[in-house]
Design an enzyme around this catalytic site. Sequence first.
Site, PDB file in Angstrom:
ATOM      1  N   LEU A 121       0.794  -1.220   0.000  1.00 24.40           N
ATOM      2  CA  LEU A 121       0.000   0.000   0.000  1.00 24.40           C
ATOM      3  C   LEU A 121       0.828   1.272   0.000  1.00 24.40           C
ATOM      4  CD1 LEU A 121      -2.660  -1.134   2.623  1.00 24.40           C
ATOM      5  CD2 LEU A 121      -2.905  -1.084   0.142  1.00 24.40           C
ATOM      6  N   GLY A 122       1.992   1.251   0.612  1.00 25.01           N
ATOM      7  CA  GLY A 122       2.821   2.449   0.699  1.00 25.01           C
ATOM      8  C   GLY A 122       2.298   3.437   1.720  1.00 25.01           C
ATOM      9  N   GLU A 123       2.821   4.642   1.664  1.00 21.68           N
ATOM     10  CA  GLU A 123       2.384   5.741   2.525  1.00 21.68           C
ATOM     11  C   GLU A 123       2.540   5.470   4.018  1.00 21.68           C
ATOM     12  OE1 GLU A 123       1.874   8.464   0.924  1.00 21.68           O
ATOM     13  OE2 GLU A 123       1.865   7.416  -0.997  1.00 21.68           O
ATOM     14  N   GLY A 124       3.473   4.619   4.395  1.00 25.75           N
ATOM     15  CA  GLY A 124       3.725   4.377   5.813  1.00 25.75           C
ATOM     16  C   GLY A 124       2.732   3.461   6.488  1.00 25.75           C
ATOM     17  N   THR A 125       1.910   2.765   5.715  1.00 16.21           N
ATOM     18  CA  THR A 125       0.898   1.907   6.331  1.00 16.21           C
ATOM     19  C   THR A 125       1.523   0.748   7.105  1.00 16.21           C
ATOM     20  OG1 THR A 125       0.667   0.767   4.206  1.00 16.21           O
ATOM     21  CG2 THR A 125      -0.971   2.455   4.727  1.00 16.21           C
TER      22      THR A 125
END
Length: 146
Positions: A121-125
Site C-alpha cells: 500500500l505504501g504511505e507508511g501503512t
Amino acid sequence: PQLTVGRGSGINDERMKIKRQVVIDGLAKNMPKQGDAMDILCKVGGYDHAGLAGVIIGAARRRVPTMVDGVNATAAALLAYGLYPQCRNYMLCSHLSSDISHKKMLELMQLSPIVDAGMRLGEGTGASLAIVVLQAAMDVYNHLSR
C-alpha cells in the site's frame, strides 16, 4: 532485474518491462561495484536513499531504533548496513512487502518483519500497523510483569 524488480503498487506488464529496462540500463551505464555500498549509492542511489541511510546510521550511533518501512526504505537500510553494519541492531522492519526484492534485502540484513500480510500500500501503512503491534506487545509485557 528479473529477480529483483517487482510491480511495486501493481503496475501492468508494459510498465514492468520499462521499469526493468531502466534498471538494466542504469547498471550497465554506471557499473556499481557489488558489495561497495558507497559506490552503489553514488552510482545508482538517489538523494532519498542517501538521506534515509544517513538517518539510520545516525540513529544507530546514538542507539536509537529506526522503523524501516517498505522497499525503498529497505534499500536505503541495506546501503546503511553496507556502510555501518552495526546499524542493523537498531533497525525494526515494519512489514514484508509483496514486492519480490523486499524479502531478499531483509534476508541479507537478517531482519524479520513485524507484520507479514503481503502489503503493497505504501504511505507508511506498514509502519503504522507495526507500531500498533509493538505497542500491544509492550502493553501485554508490562501487564504480565506487574
